[in-house]
Motif scaffolding. Structure first.
Motif, PDB file in Angstrom:
ATOM      1  N   ILE A  26       0.843  -1.204   0.000  1.00 22.76           N
ATOM      2  CA  ILE A  26       0.000   0.000   0.000  1.00 22.76           C
ATOM      3  C   ILE A  26       0.874   1.249   0.000  1.00 22.76           C
ATOM      4  O   ILE A  26       0.603   2.227  -0.719  1.00 22.76           O
ATOM      5  CB  ILE A  26      -0.929  -0.019   1.224  1.00 22.76           C
ATOM      6  N   ASN A  30       1.193   4.295  -2.934  1.00 22.85           N
ATOM      7  CA  ASN A  30       1.089   5.707  -2.582  1.00 22.85           C
ATOM      8  C   ASN A  30       2.333   6.476  -3.005  1.00 22.85           C
ATOM      9  O   ASN A  30       2.255   7.536  -3.630  1.00 22.85           O
ATOM     10  CB  ASN A  30       0.880   5.832  -1.071  1.00 22.85           C
ATOM     11  N   ALA A 185      -4.312   4.078  -3.076  1.00 22.37           N
ATOM     12  CA  ALA A 185      -3.675   3.485  -1.899  1.00 22.37           C
ATOM     13  C   ALA A 185      -4.650   3.413  -0.729  1.00 22.37           C
ATOM     14  O   ALA A 185      -4.652   2.451   0.046  1.00 22.37           O
ATOM     15  CB  ALA A 185      -2.434   4.292  -1.513  1.00 22.37           C
ATOM     16  N   LEU A 188      -6.962   0.488  -1.312  1.00 26.63           N
ATOM     17  CA  LEU A 188      -6.238  -0.762  -1.082  1.00 26.63           C
ATOM     18  C   LEU A 188      -6.102  -1.042   0.413  1.00 26.63           C
ATOM     19  O   LEU A 188      -6.201  -2.191   0.850  1.00 26.63           O
ATOM     20  CB  LEU A 188      -4.848  -0.687  -1.734  1.00 26.63           C
ATOM     21  N   LEU A 189      -5.848   0.013   1.189  1.00 24.83           N
ATOM     22  CA  LEU A 189      -5.749  -0.147   2.637  1.00 24.83           C
ATOM     23  C   LEU A 189      -7.058  -0.693   3.203  1.00 24.83           C
ATOM     24  O   LEU A 189      -7.059  -1.637   4.000  1.00 24.83           O
ATOM     25  CB  LEU A 189      -5.416   1.200   3.279  1.00 24.83           C
TER      26      LEU A 189
END
Length: 416
Positions: A26, A30, A185, A188-189
């Motif tokens: 992640i 980013n 990101a 995705l987290l």
């Protein structure tokens, strides 16, 4: 021989938890899109037409936002946890990065960059606490290193791709890519990581003050990190200007040179950290070594006008960074176990944010008034002072443990 080297490299990544790998992935997504920051000084001078003095003040607002964001992130971590803080930071900062391309006035850009960093740097203390939550104590330094590898792998690709984007689509493309990757990101987290998977680290008996304000070794260490950050951050604000104005490098070449930093870290940092951990040295000893190497990188640049020295200096900087940052992170996390982790790690993040406040602006002003050579000499001096402060912190930690050992013996004797 090559097979043995490869096996040793792969072996340095063993025993790290799945959640640490997910956090690293992640972070990579980013960081891969963070193309605006390395080119910010060039963008403000070449695209927006600001003077070096004005750029220095804009970067001061960058640092103010970073300090405020680190403080806010620490408070949020202690209140709502590292998971929610990271998600909010990524999603909101993505939108703010996209909007940052639109202000054109001096105060508009100052305000915009402040709020971008206010939200974006709330992520920093949260990710440090997340590393502590998801990693085993014996793997903490290598877990930190893995996150740094993800950051630097993204950084190695980001500036190089950023230079191509500038050449093809202009600077506005950087803001769009940066914003979209931050939002990606964040999603995705939320999709891959879950706070309930945090590792319950066993409680240890730690010889630490209950209050961070009374933790003198940590405060001295933070002072050293402020100076180290002041020096290190020159490579990402004033140094690109030096590359362009003195050695006449193009944006693409500057991006490649900066990208080399991340590429070398990706290849060598994890094996180097595993090797150094096996030497049973204090983290503060390694921090001193890294700070010396960073200071030497500026000394090398001042020794000759040969363009190849830029590459050699970048290698010295990278070695210093590879050693100093993981062990400083590890030292801060260890001290944080005795108090509120969010507050401790916020102060650690603020140390480098302070470098953004004073480092960029002071570097610009020094170059404008005295030139590059004098500025680099000042950076060498500050590196020496930083080393002295780390050594003093090391002395205080040793004294602290000796006093605790004496108190323990006295209490044991009185109990008999």
């Amino acid at each position: 021989m090559l097979q043995q080297v490869f096996r040793a490299y792969i072996g340095s990544f063993r025993d790290l938890r799945r959640e640490v790998w997910l956090l690293a992935f992640i972070t990579f997504v980013n960081r891969a899109g963070t193309m605006v920051i390395p080119f910010l000084s060039l963008y403000l001078t070449k695209n927006r037409g600001f003077s070096l003095e004005e750029v220095g003040w804009i970067l001061t607002f960058f640092g103010l936002g970073s300090v405020a964001g680190s403080w806010l992130g620490g408070k949020l971590v202690d209140r709502i946890g590292h998971y929610r803080t990271m998600a909010l930071s990524l999603l909101i900062s993505g939108l703010f990065f996209i909007f940052l391309q639109f202000p054109t006035s001096f105060w508009g850009i100052c305000t915009g960059i402040f709020f971008v960093m206010l939200v974006a740097d709330a992520f920093r203390p949260a990710v440090f606490v997340a590393i502590n939550a998801y990693s085993k104590p014996e793997n903490r330094t290598r877990s930190v290193t893995l996150i740094r590898l993800a950051i630097n792998l993204g950084f190695s690709a980001g500036p190089a791709v950023g230079g191509l984007i500038i050449a093809g689509a202009g600077y506005s493309g950087l803001f769009w890519v940066d914003g979209i990757t931050c939002i990606l990101a964040g999603f995705l987290l939320l999709k891959l990581l879950h706070p309930k998977r945090a590792f319950e680290n066993p409680k240890e008996i730690l010889l630490l003050p209950k209050s961070m304000i009374k933790d003198k070794p940590y405060l001295v260490f933070i002072g050293a990190m402020i100076l180290f950050g002041f020096v290190f951050l020159q490579y990402f604000s004033t140094m690109p200007l030096y590359y362009a104005s003195v050695h006449f490098l193009s944006e693409f070449n500057i991006g490649v040179l900066l990208g080399l930093n991340g590429f070398l870290i990706f290849l060598f940092e994890m094996p180097l950290i595993k090797y150094l951990e096996s030497k049973a040295r204090s983290p503060l000893f390694h921090i001193i070594t890294g700070t010396i190497l960073v200071g030497l990188s500026f000394l090398l640049i001042n020794l000759t006008g040969w363009v190849g020295i830029l590459l050699v200096a970048m290698i010295f900087l990278t070695l210093g960074e590879m050693i100093a940052f993981p062990f400083s992170n590890s030292f801060a996390l260890k001290r944080a176990e005795g108090g509120k982790q969010g507050s401790y790690m916020a102060l650690y993040s603020i140390a480098f944010s302070t470098g953004h406040i004073f480092g960029h602006n002071s570097g610009m002003q020094l170059i404008d008034k005295f030139g590059y050579a004098v500025t680099w000499n000042i950076m060498i001096f500050l590196s020496v002072v930083s080393c002295a402060l780390v050594f003093y912190s090391w002395f205080l930690v040793k004294k602290e443990r000796e006093e605790a050992a004496v108190d323990f013996k006295r209490s044991k004797a009185s109990s008999k």
